[in-house]
Scaffold this active site. Structure first.
Site, PDB file in Angstrom:
ATOM      1  N   HIS A  28      48.527  36.123  11.962  1.00  0.00           N
ATOM      2  CA  HIS A  28      47.629  37.160  11.474  1.00  0.00           C
ATOM      3  C   HIS A  28      48.305  38.004  10.395  1.00  0.00           C
ATOM      4  O   HIS A  28      48.935  39.019  10.708  1.00  0.00           O
ATOM      5  CB  HIS A  28      47.198  38.052  12.638  1.00  0.00           C
ATOM      6  CG  HIS A  28      46.509  37.307  13.748  1.00  0.00           C
ATOM      7  ND1 HIS A  28      47.188  36.550  14.664  1.00  0.00           N
ATOM      8  CD2 HIS A  28      45.191  37.198  14.078  1.00  0.00           C
ATOM      9  CE1 HIS A  28      46.332  36.010  15.525  1.00  0.00           C
ATOM     10  NE2 HIS A  28      45.114  36.383  15.205  1.00  0.00           N
ATOM     11  N   HIS A  68      48.056  41.250  17.746  1.00  0.00           N
ATOM     12  CA  HIS A  68      47.993  40.082  16.863  1.00  0.00           C
ATOM     13  C   HIS A  68      48.762  40.348  15.570  1.00  0.00           C
ATOM     14  O   HIS A  68      49.198  39.423  14.905  1.00  0.00           O
ATOM     15  CB  HIS A  68      46.549  39.704  16.572  1.00  0.00           C
ATOM     16  CG  HIS A  68      45.730  40.822  16.021  1.00  0.00           C
ATOM     17  ND1 HIS A  68      45.090  41.728  16.829  1.00  0.00           N
ATOM     18  CD2 HIS A  68      45.467  41.200  14.757  1.00  0.00           C
ATOM     19  CE1 HIS A  68      44.467  42.616  16.079  1.00  0.00           C
ATOM     20  NE2 HIS A  68      44.676  42.324  14.821  1.00  0.00           N
ATOM     21  N   GLY A 117      48.267  42.326  22.939  1.00  0.00           N
ATOM     22  CA  GLY A 117      47.465  41.230  22.410  1.00  0.00           C
ATOM     23  C   GLY A 117      46.084  41.252  23.026  1.00  0.00           C
ATOM     24  O   GLY A 117      45.082  41.234  22.301  1.00  0.00           O
ATOM     25  N   ASN A 185      39.956  49.322   8.929  1.00  0.00           N
ATOM     26  CA  ASN A 185      39.811  48.422   7.779  1.00  0.00           C
ATOM     27  C   ASN A 185      38.416  47.812   7.665  1.00  0.00           C
ATOM     28  O   ASN A 185      38.156  46.994   6.772  1.00  0.00           O
ATOM     29  CB  ASN A 185      40.898  47.333   7.811  1.00  0.00           C
ATOM     30  CG  ASN A 185      40.817  46.488   9.074  1.00  0.00           C
ATOM     31  OD1 ASN A 185      39.736  46.315   9.642  1.00  0.00           O
ATOM     32  ND2 ASN A 185      41.937  45.946   9.508  1.00  0.00           N
ATOM     33  N   HIS A 259      42.495  37.839   8.331  1.00  0.00           N
ATOM     34  CA  HIS A 259      42.762  38.315   9.692  1.00  0.00           C
ATOM     35  C   HIS A 259      43.632  37.367  10.501  1.00  0.00           C
ATOM     36  O   HIS A 259      44.699  37.758  10.977  1.00  0.00           O
ATOM     37  CB  HIS A 259      41.460  38.567  10.449  1.00  0.00           C
ATOM     38  CG  HIS A 259      41.679  38.844  11.898  1.00  0.00           C
ATOM     39  ND1 HIS A 259      42.014  40.088  12.368  1.00  0.00           N
ATOM     40  CD2 HIS A 259      41.704  38.025  12.974  1.00  0.00           C
ATOM     41  CE1 HIS A 259      42.209  40.019  13.677  1.00  0.00           C
ATOM     42  NE2 HIS A 259      42.029  38.777  14.065  1.00  0.00           N
ATOM     43  N   ARG A 350      44.886  50.907  55.463  1.00  0.00           N
ATOM     44  CA  ARG A 350      44.862  51.932  54.396  1.00  0.00           C
ATOM     45  C   ARG A 350      45.444  53.245  54.908  1.00  0.00           C
ATOM     46  O   ARG A 350      46.127  53.964  54.187  1.00  0.00           O
ATOM     47  CB  ARG A 350      43.441  52.126  53.861  1.00  0.00           C
ATOM     48  CG  ARG A 350      42.447  52.632  54.877  1.00  0.00           C
ATOM     49  CD  ARG A 350      41.095  52.940  54.233  1.00  0.00           C
ATOM     50  NE  ARG A 350      40.094  53.232  55.240  1.00  0.00           N
ATOM     51  CZ  ARG A 350      39.058  54.041  55.076  1.00  0.00           C
ATOM     52  NH1 ARG A 350      38.880  54.662  53.923  1.00  0.00           N
ATOM     53  NH2 ARG A 350      38.190  54.244  56.031  1.00  0.00           N
ATOM     54  N   GLU A 404      38.996  52.170  36.539  1.00  0.00           N
ATOM     55  CA  GLU A 404      39.931  51.241  37.184  1.00  0.00           C
ATOM     56  C   GLU A 404      40.844  50.561  36.169  1.00  0.00           C
ATOM     57  O   GLU A 404      42.058  50.447  36.378  1.00  0.00           O
ATOM     58  CB  GLU A 404      39.161  50.177  37.978  1.00  0.00           C
ATOM     59  CG  GLU A 404      38.342  50.727  39.143  1.00  0.00           C
ATOM     60  CD  GLU A 404      36.967  51.215  38.726  1.00  0.00           C
ATOM     61  OE1 GLU A 404      36.594  51.036  37.545  1.00  0.00           O
ATOM     62  OE2 GLU A 404      36.257  51.774  39.581  1.00  0.00           O
ATOM     63  N   PHE A 430      37.219  45.711  43.219  1.00  0.00           N
ATOM     64  CA  PHE A 430      37.324  46.195  41.838  1.00  0.00           C
ATOM     65  C   PHE A 430      38.666  45.826  41.198  1.00  0.00           C
ATOM     66  O   PHE A 430      38.947  46.232  40.067  1.00  0.00           O
ATOM     67  CB  PHE A 430      37.036  47.691  41.765  1.00  0.00           C
ATOM     68  CG  PHE A 430      35.644  48.017  42.235  1.00  0.00           C
ATOM     69  CD1 PHE A 430      34.561  47.240  41.827  1.00  0.00           C
ATOM     70  CD2 PHE A 430      35.400  49.056  43.105  1.00  0.00           C
ATOM     71  CE1 PHE A 430      33.276  47.502  42.284  1.00  0.00           C
ATOM     72  CE2 PHE A 430      34.112  49.335  43.565  1.00  0.00           C
ATOM     73  CZ  PHE A 430      33.047  48.555  43.151  1.00  0.00           C
ATOM     74  N   HIS A 466      30.473  44.926  47.112  1.00  0.00           N
ATOM     75  CA  HIS A 466      31.710  45.653  47.397  1.00  0.00           C
ATOM     76  C   HIS A 466      32.672  44.875  48.301  1.00  0.00           C
ATOM     77  O   HIS A 466      33.750  45.373  48.600  1.00  0.00           O
ATOM     78  CB  HIS A 466      31.377  47.019  48.026  1.00  0.00           C
ATOM     79  CG  HIS A 466      30.863  48.016  47.023  1.00  0.00           C
ATOM     80  ND1 HIS A 466      29.788  47.747  46.208  1.00  0.00           N
ATOM     81  CD2 HIS A 466      31.304  49.255  46.679  1.00  0.00           C
ATOM     82  CE1 HIS A 466      29.575  48.792  45.419  1.00  0.00           C
ATOM     83  NE2 HIS A 466      30.469  49.712  45.679  1.00  0.00           N
ATOM     84  N   ARG A 513      39.740  48.721  55.564  1.00  0.00           N
ATOM     85  CA  ARG A 513      39.026  49.961  55.876  1.00  0.00           C
ATOM     86  C   ARG A 513      39.060  50.199  57.390  1.00  0.00           C
ATOM     87  O   ARG A 513      39.142  51.339  57.832  1.00  0.00           O
ATOM     88  CB  ARG A 513      37.575  49.826  55.415  1.00  0.00           C
ATOM     89  CG  ARG A 513      36.726  51.035  55.765  1.00  0.00           C
ATOM     90  CD  ARG A 513      35.241  50.797  55.515  1.00  0.00           C
ATOM     91  NE  ARG A 513      34.488  52.023  55.713  1.00  0.00           N
ATOM     92  CZ  ARG A 513      33.247  52.082  56.148  1.00  0.00           C
ATOM     93  NH1 ARG A 513      32.578  50.964  56.385  1.00  0.00           N
ATOM     94  NH2 ARG A 513      32.632  53.230  56.309  1.00  0.00           N
TER      95      ARG A 513
END
Lengths: 661, 661
Positions: A28, A68, A117, A185, A259, A350, A404, A430, A466, A513
């Site tokens: 690039h 890049h 990247g 640009n 590019h 947890r 997240e 998640f 979930h 949980r």
């Protein structure tokens, strides 16, 4: 130095970039040629660094988010006098064995602060570095920690969703030490940015509480003015640099043709003419190289002064310990494990993680935790942690908000910065939202810790959106990521010990949980989780089967073993919190645990694909090869067959079919 | 209807929400109670729908992006007269078997336009629906397609990065038919939004080119004024509704205590008093229910008028065909397969995909393609496709910009809307960026098509950040996602045929950057890829091994087979483009292809975990259990051992060890 001379320096970057890309016939050139002027001003006049010691703790951090444009960074490192890359390294750009990879890799070159990247993540990591800097500044004071974080972002970085999360967080935390250059640009791969976007980026950043300043990215005085304004403003700054992509390539500049492909011999020749650059490829004229090297020497004095301050400081050993990533002798976990042996806990893992963290955070001052708006669910905040806020960066808990991916990238940045051990929480499902950052942590060997709770259908009523099903194994697939799924409070503490001690890559804890019984009440001198899997219980009756389980299903495996033993069938129970650690054990250990001739049964409330590795073709993989459902956890475990009543008959049937088979 | 009466209607939503959550002792009462007034105005006065026919093609789409507030939607569907949910269904909220799941699931209830809950994605899908509507409007005209898309988003939706991508796209495309309500209640799970954010959301949306209007979310007249302004403005609108979370719960409203937990019997009783709501739980007073049902009947007349226009339209059959998801009799692919048999092509499968799309797009008018700024690399644009722009929505190609997640969610929204077959491209490694949307497509059975190119280290110089290693198998782990990795131009066309025909879930095509020989020159009447795996070449010498490969490694497998046959060792070559389709074949087919007694060898340039399913414990999995590197593709294939020279000896050794073992 006069503008004309600065242009000569900048053109050295341009020449290296176009020549290296041309030699590789891949890469690039447009971005390095477009941002060469801005980078020259930054690296010769502002950036605090010392090429003789790329690891100087108080150096400015520079993150090329638009990775890049890697040749920009390789050129800067070479020209300012870093030991590597050599000009031979640059000649080997994008070839096997060269440290000058297609995108910058922090594990290949000192001076590359982060692997970048995948767009937007460099920006996100820069935010994390800026947080770590302010936090350490609050702890150690201006005389030891007082540096800036700079990043260059392209239009792609600023279109990616993560920039919204990261910039929102930076604005909220008022990270004035962070300065982001936007390579404005107006070109993306597909063509003009106008093809796909119409937004007013400056207004958007102002909405986040950033200071925004514009400049002509090819006017040295204007670049200095903009940087000076950014330095003077207490807010994080976006410096919008109006540039021409591929500046200097007379026929292609300003177009997407520059590019992501070599300019071609003809255009390189034309650019040489345009830039009045007569030297051969990879040849930097001595006066220009000398001017660059002299600029690279700018930081030596500041470095020396810092060294003197450090030597005189009573906080010296502590800062160095933390920056070098050495844990305190006592992490608090041994005492906590003693207490667990004395008073077993029936709690969710947890919660066990929270209690382990209570011990850790009291003993290990470098932990810096947070959650993506699930503090009470992820149990990531301990009593000793005050919030890290714009007003007080000494706090050790970050309310990351519903971000997240931004959180995970920030954790990576903090880990790369050093001096802190970052952890952050969200629901395991998640992990998909932050997966690109988890992968990048693994690739760049960043010791971030991901605390992922609600790790199965055991979360219950929230339902299939979930409930992670495929996530455990999809995370196990990422090379160099340690995925731990502890079965009780003891294993949770052991897995935390492993995560804290790990320096060459990230760790992820998958936590329940729901409450789980403590399965180990004997105090073990050895960290049994360190082997990835171990025999939790040996068969009493003659051994016919080995039950392998993880996390909340170890309890189920124990119940299945009970049911089998009641019928005179012996079954070992193996707890396997971490596949990759088990795979790293020697053959003797592995085959002792999982003998070839016995029926092996895996029990995990997730997809079965992958478990064939341990149960083999005649084995039985009890899992969930579909999405979950919305109902109370116990109903779901029954519905999907994760009970001794459902599994024991399946084991018996498998034993029968082996006998007859 | 007067304000007081509207409040009664809104309070019916509040009562159902708090009672259902209380009964389940799980759920989110705060959002439905806070947004009940806005939703009442929208659903009784503005939303175009017909509860008697939830599938009415020209209905407005309503997407509850803040899916945790599912009781709001269940209440609205029940009250306006949809067949389901019944009051019994609502009593079963979050229990096994009830369609009233914790988060709304489109496959459980008609009227739920999308499965939501993972934050930000509902918003992103709404953008996709709005694109589909404008496109179909351009194709079929106002008389057949003329509806709006409404969505409710919470603070979480607007913090997630995807909202940045989706809103930027919507602003750029000028989707004035899209109206998003922002539930501006200043509360997240962790507490006040001020804990984690300081941004000016209204200014940010204005920066995207949206119209922004504010209202008091508890003042009916003000809500109407804001909606009327939004309707009148040609831009997409953000209606910022200042609300109080849990409105009506006197002691808890305005706090995060109402967000994600039952209010508790005492507070429910207090709320009943506050709301002057005397009826028993789940009991809606007849006059109120009757007013709701009458509001639900509002759309019947418009629906009838539309039916009449449709009946009279010459475009009727075409619109219905497209909305019902029936392909044209000829997709263009058969003729293309004929041509490939006549003139085999040595091309990259991404190019083969482009050529297949040339045939498809000319024959199937409902395809709507795009790329996340990699058009020339993903080969997603065909000659017949003009860009879909703000000025001309009839175009069939979307420049999505550098917005992978936003693109994927938009594809889902388009697929759910119906009438179009959406596909979008990026690099396979960036499937991680859109993974949450790919998962949601699979869960909600949306037939979106993901075109993922540069599918291995074969992409070469860009290096490990861009080289997928774990991605193929991590995607195979997602239930109901068809992952295809074709080996040549013929398989690519066959996989496209499967993807087009699939109506109950998404498909993903993993395609090479590098050229591959055409391995099948005989025209097959059957789509061999439909079985997921098939014997590409049978052993000539006595069969000793079966080589299983996918995509670009099938060519390698053929070369390995050649090398083995040259030594008198027979080896089948099995091409396995799609694991899940193969797993669905009967035992006879599977064991014929992969006989238990033979050595099985898998060859795939990715992680080996998972291949044990097919090669078994005595088998050999040739893969790449580490990150890649930056170098030309051929160098990498050699370096990592994906050549016949490297693999054939490993097969021989495995055969030897079987003999001696």
């Amino acid at each position: 130095m006069a503008a004309a001379d600065k242009r000569l320096l900048a053109n050295a970057i341009r020449a290296l970039a176009m020549d290296a890309v041309q030699a590789a016939n891949s890469g690039h050139p447009g971005m390095p040629m477009g941002m060469a002027d801005v980078a020259t001003i930054l690296w010769t006049e502002y950036l605090k660094h010392d090429p003789a010691d790329p690891a100087w703790h108080d150096r400015d951090r520079f993150v090329l988010s638009a990775g890049h444009g890697s040749m920009l960074l390789y050129a800067l490192l070479h020209l300012t006098g870093y030991e590597r890359p050599t000009i031979e390294d640059i000649r080997g750009f994008r070839q096997l064995g060269s440290p000058c990879a297609g995108h910058p890799e922090n594990f290949l070159l000192a001076g590359v602060e982060a692997t970048t990247g995948p767009l937007g993540q460099g920006f996100g990591m820069a935010v994390g570095m800026a947080i770590a800097e302010r936090h350490l500044n609050a702890v150690f004071g201006d005389e030891l920690v007082d540096h800036r974080t700079w990043t260059i972002a392209g239009d792609g970085d600023l279109m990616e969703g993560i920039n919204h999360e990261a910039a929102g967080l930076a604005g909220h935390l008022g990270l004035g030490r962070l300065i982001a250059f936007w390579d404005d640009n107006k070109i993306t791969i597909d063509g003009a940015t106008a093809l796909s976007t119409s937004e007013d980026i400056a207004a958007r950043y102002a909405a986040y509480g950033w200071h925004v300043v514009r400049c002509d990215g090819h006017d040295f005085a204007d670049i200095r003015r903009a940087i000076d304004e950014a330095l003077a403003d207490p807010r994080p700054s976006l410096v919008a640099c109006r540039t021409i992509i591929g500046w200097g390539a007379p026929n292609k500049q300003g177009t997407s043709a520059t590019h992501g492909a070599a300019l071609g011999a003809e255009e390189v020749a034309a650019a040489r003419k345009q830039l009045v650059w007569d030297s051969a490829p990879f040849d930097i004229p001595a006066p220009i190289l000398s001017a660059w090297r002299s600029a690279g020497g700018r930081g030596a004095e500041a470095h020396e002064a810092w060294r003197a301050r450090l030597a005189a400081s009573p906080r010296r050993d502590e800062l160095v310990r933390r920056m070098e990533g050495r844990l305190p002798a006592d992490t608090g976990l041994e005492a906590w494990l003693d207490r667990l042996a004395e008073a077993p806990q029936k709690i969710a893992t947890r919660k066990a993680s929270e209690l382990a963290l209570e011990a850790i955070n009291a003993a290990v001052p470098e932990t810096l935790g947070g959650s993506a708006d699930l503090t009470g669910s992820n149990n990531t905040k301990t009593k000793t942690q005050a919030p890290l806020t714009k007003e007080d960066y000494s706090g050790r808990y970050i309310y990351f908000g519903i971000r997240e991916f931004g959180m995970a990238a920030a954790l990576n940045g903090m880990a790369l910065h050093g001096g802190v051990i970052p952890y952050g929480g969200t629901f395991l499902v998640f992990s998909d939202y932050c997966r690109p950052a988890i992968r990048l942590a693994a690739l760049q060997q960043a010791p971030a810790i991901f605390v992922m709770t609600h790790d199965s259908i055991g979360l219950g009523e929230d339902g299939p959106t979930h409930q992670p099903v495929e996530h455990l194994t999809s995370l196990r697939l990422i090379p160099n990521l340690a995925v731990h799924r502890p079965a009780d409070a003891v294993e949770t503490a052991e897995c935390w010990a492993l995560a804290l001690a790990r320096r060459d890559g990230p760790s992820l804890l998958a936590l329940t949980r729901q409450n789980l019984p403590q399965l180990r009440s004997e105090r073990s001198a050895e960290n049994l989780c360190a082997r990835g899997a171990y025999r939790l219980r040996a068969a009493a009756a003659p051994r016919r089967a080995v039950l392998i389980a993880t996390g909340s299903e170890v309890e189920v495996a124990v119940a299945v073993a009970d049911a089998l033993e009641a019928q005179g069938i012996g079954a070992d129970v193996v707890s396997m919190p971490c596949w990759s650690l088990f795979d790293a054990q020697d053959e003797a250990y592995r085959s002792d645990l999982l003998p070839a001739d016995l029926l092996k049964v895996s029990i995990e409330a997730g997809t079965t694909l992958g478990w064939e590795r341990y149960v083999g073709p005649g084995g039985l993989a009890v899992g969930l090869d579909r999405f979950g459902a919305s109902a109370p956890a116990e109903d779901l475990f029954r519905r999907f067959g994760f009970t001794a009543e459902a599994i024991a008959p399946r084991v018996l049937a498998a034993l029968d079919s082996r006998r007859s088979g």
